[in-house]
Design a protein around this motif. Structure first.
Motif, PDB file in Angstrom:
ATOM      1  N   HIS A   1      10.043 -11.529 -12.704  1.00  0.00           N
ATOM      2  CA  HIS A   1       9.345 -11.348 -11.454  1.00  0.00           C
ATOM      3  C   HIS A   1       7.795 -11.009 -11.724  1.00  0.00           C
ATOM      4  CE1 HIS A   1      10.324  -7.467 -12.769  1.00  0.00           C
ATOM      5  NE2 HIS A   1       9.908  -6.721 -11.964  1.00  0.00           N
TER       6      HIS A   1
ATOM      7  N   THR B   1       6.766 -13.239  -7.789  1.00  0.00           N
ATOM      8  CA  THR B   1       7.255 -12.229  -7.097  1.00  0.00           C
ATOM      9  C   THR B   1       6.307 -11.816  -5.868  1.00  0.00           C
ATOM     10  OG1 THR B   1       7.779  -9.791  -7.339  1.00  0.00           O
ATOM     11  CG2 THR B   1       5.829 -10.619  -8.414  1.00  0.00           C
TER      12      THR B   1
ATOM     13  N   GLU C   1       5.616  -8.840  -4.618  1.00  0.00           N
ATOM     14  CA  GLU C   1       4.730  -7.637  -4.697  1.00  0.00           C
ATOM     15  C   GLU C   1       3.328  -8.062  -4.133  1.00  0.00           C
ATOM     16  OE1 GLU C   1       2.613  -4.307  -4.336  1.00  0.00           O
ATOM     17  OE2 GLU C   1       4.769  -4.222  -4.546  1.00  0.00           O
TER      18      GLU C   1
ATOM     19  N   ARG D   1       0.275  -6.723  -4.527  1.00  0.00           N
ATOM     20  CA  ARG D   1      -0.641  -6.643  -5.345  1.00  0.00           C
ATOM     21  C   ARG D   1      -0.815  -7.675  -6.529  1.00  0.00           C
ATOM     22  NH1 ARG D   1       0.706  -0.985  -7.864  1.00  0.00           N
ATOM     23  NH2 ARG D   1       2.798  -1.799  -7.590  1.00  0.00           N
TER      24      ARG D   1
ATOM     25  N   ASP E   1      11.613  -8.991  -6.116  1.00  0.00           N
ATOM     26  CA  ASP E   1      11.477  -7.493  -6.213  1.00  0.00           C
ATOM     27  C   ASP E   1      11.772  -6.852  -5.001  1.00  0.00           C
ATOM     28  OD1 ASP E   1      10.771  -5.135  -7.846  1.00  0.00           O
ATOM     29  OD2 ASP E   1       8.742  -5.257  -7.729  1.00  0.00           O
TER      30      ASP E   1
ATOM     31  N   THR F   1       9.199  -3.282  -4.152  1.00  0.00           N
ATOM     32  CA  THR F   1       7.732  -3.209  -3.803  1.00  0.00           C
ATOM     33  C   THR F   1       7.353  -2.347  -3.246  1.00  0.00           C
ATOM     34  OG1 THR F   1       8.344  -4.709  -1.584  1.00  0.00           O
ATOM     35  CG2 THR F   1       8.253  -6.027  -3.568  1.00  0.00           C
ATOM     36  N   SER F   2       5.770  -2.108  -3.318  1.00  0.00           N
ATOM     37  CA  SER F   2       5.236  -1.192  -2.547  1.00  0.00           C
ATOM     38  C   SER F   2       4.218  -1.595  -1.656  1.00  0.00           C
ATOM     39  CB  SER F   2       4.709  -0.156  -3.538  1.00  0.00           C
ATOM     40  OG  SER F   2       3.848  -0.770  -4.454  1.00  0.00           O
ATOM     41  N   ASN F   3       3.884  -2.989  -1.588  1.00  0.00           N
ATOM     42  CA  ASN F   3       3.078  -3.769  -0.762  1.00  0.00           C
ATOM     43  C   ASN F   3       3.692  -4.809  -0.156  1.00  0.00           C
ATOM     44  OD1 ASN F   3       0.205  -1.795  -1.006  1.00  0.00           O
ATOM     45  ND2 ASN F   3       1.390  -1.903  -2.979  1.00  0.00           N
ATOM     46  N   ASP F   4       3.939  -5.118   1.185  1.00  0.00           N
ATOM     47  CA  ASP F   4       4.579  -6.316   1.593  1.00  0.00           C
ATOM     48  C   ASP F   4       3.526  -7.535   1.945  1.00  0.00           C
ATOM     49  OD1 ASP F   4       7.253  -4.735   1.277  1.00  0.00           O
ATOM     50  OD2 ASP F   4       6.890  -4.056   3.403  1.00  0.00           O
TER      51      ASP F   4
ATOM     52  N   THR G   1       9.435  -9.654   3.490  1.00  0.00           N
ATOM     53  CA  THR G   1       9.755  -8.089   3.626  1.00  0.00           C
ATOM     54  C   THR G   1      11.307  -7.894   3.164  1.00  0.00           C
ATOM     55  OG1 THR G   1      10.029  -7.809   5.695  1.00  0.00           O
ATOM     56  CG2 THR G   1       7.952  -7.619   4.797  1.00  0.00           C
TER      57      THR G   1
END
Length: 314
Positions: free
Chosen positions: A195, A226, A228, A230, A263, A267-270, A275
């Motif tokens: 990823h 990946t 994520e 960011r 991921d 993930t922390s940011n979609d 999603t």
């Protein structure tokens, strides 16, 4: 299952299954890659990552990893429509029975404490791939977030040699550039990045340099883009931003060596429209529309399938 098969090389479902209130077969709002979501997305191959908090001591990490392996066999591989994959024969049987092929990988090997014996035990339990680090340093190597930027330690080299002996895939995701260079210098076989995206498109430390991408391609390895956000672009990230990374790797000659490692659940940011695993169904259609059926199907599924055929023991 959706008619367009999808392979995904990285989800973080297992760490969430340590919570007794979250079950794989239930449509829990905190689980993006649960059973229903994978089915709706047409996912035919899924790698489940064993991730635990890297700041825990190695014994605590190993205990949590073993609990996640138990959750994999009790909640996931126990379902009739899913088969745990350890060998190429398992993969063949999964395709024959139209089952989802489920594999285990270790994300960050701090739980090993540098021990090849523990690595062999995890291999016996079905783990087929290892990323040596997460973002920080451990007994094996420095992660991409470690400021000193070291490569592999002596223990890391021992583990790397044993991984090759066991036919476990080497995952470069999260590893510091110095460690990546060591892996490529100390090995001559396939490597993968489960990823990660292209640093030339978006300059994030978690992404791969063009030199690394070319070397993965040369070795008949594989790269999973990946979701994520960011690691994809700045601002509000959309699917077209993912395609920029895919286009770049294709330009480098990666048409047989690229796919996806979402991921999801890590993930922390979609990304808008990406999603959960169920989003693979419309996403796969966009891939086919953009790249054509032959290339699109290879990127969605065939390339990772070919990598597994090369990498898994018979």
């Amino acid at each position: 299952m959706n008619r367009i098969p999808v392979a995904d090389a990285h989800v973080d479902v297992l760490m969430k299954l340590l919570n007794p209130d979250i079950r794989f077969h239930c449509d829990h709002p905190e689980l993006a890659a649960n059973y229903a979501s994978l089915q709706q997305g047409g996912v035919a191959t899924q790698v489940f990552a064993l991730f635990v908090e890297p700041k825990w001591d190695p014994a605590t990490q190993l205990y949590a990893v073993l609990r996640e392996i138990d959750a994999f066999y009790e909640q996931i591989a126990s379902l009739a429509s899913i088969r745990a994959i350890r060998t190429r024969e398992d993969l063949r049987m999964a395709r024959q029975q139209q089952q989802l092929a489920a594999l285990l990988s270790l994300e960050g090997a701090g739980c090993l404490r540098g021990s090849v014996e523990v690595l062999r035990i995890l291999h016996h339990l079905g783990v087929r791939g290892v990323g040596l680090t997460w973002n920080d340093a451990n007994e094996l190597a420095d992660g991409c977030g470690e400021l000193r930027g070291g490569g592999l330690t002596r223990a890391g080299r021992d583990v790397l040699r044993e991984m090759q002996h066991l036919s476990m895939w080497i995952d470069l995701a999260h590893l510091h550039d110095a460690g990546v260079r060591d892996v490529l210098r100390l090995t001559d076989g396939p490597v993968m990045a489960s990823h990660a995206n292209a640093r030339a498109v978006h300059a994030h430390r978690r992404n791969l340099t063009d030199d690394t991408i070319r070397e993965i391609i040369r070795r008949q390895g594989w790269i999973g883009l990946t979701f994520e956000a960011r690691f994809v672009a700045d601002g509000q990230v959309r699917i077209d931003d993912v395609f920029r990374h895919l286009d770049h790797i294709l330009e480098l000659g990666g048409q047989h060596h690229v796919g996806f490692g979402s991921d999801f659940d890590g993930t922390s940011n979609d990304i808008v429209g990406l999603t959960a695993s169920r989003d693979y169904a419309p996403f796969a259609q966009r891939v086919l529309d953009r790249y054509g059926r032959e290339l699109g199907s290879a990127v969605l599924f065939g390339n990772f399938e070919a990598f597994l055929q090369r990498q898994l023991p018979p």
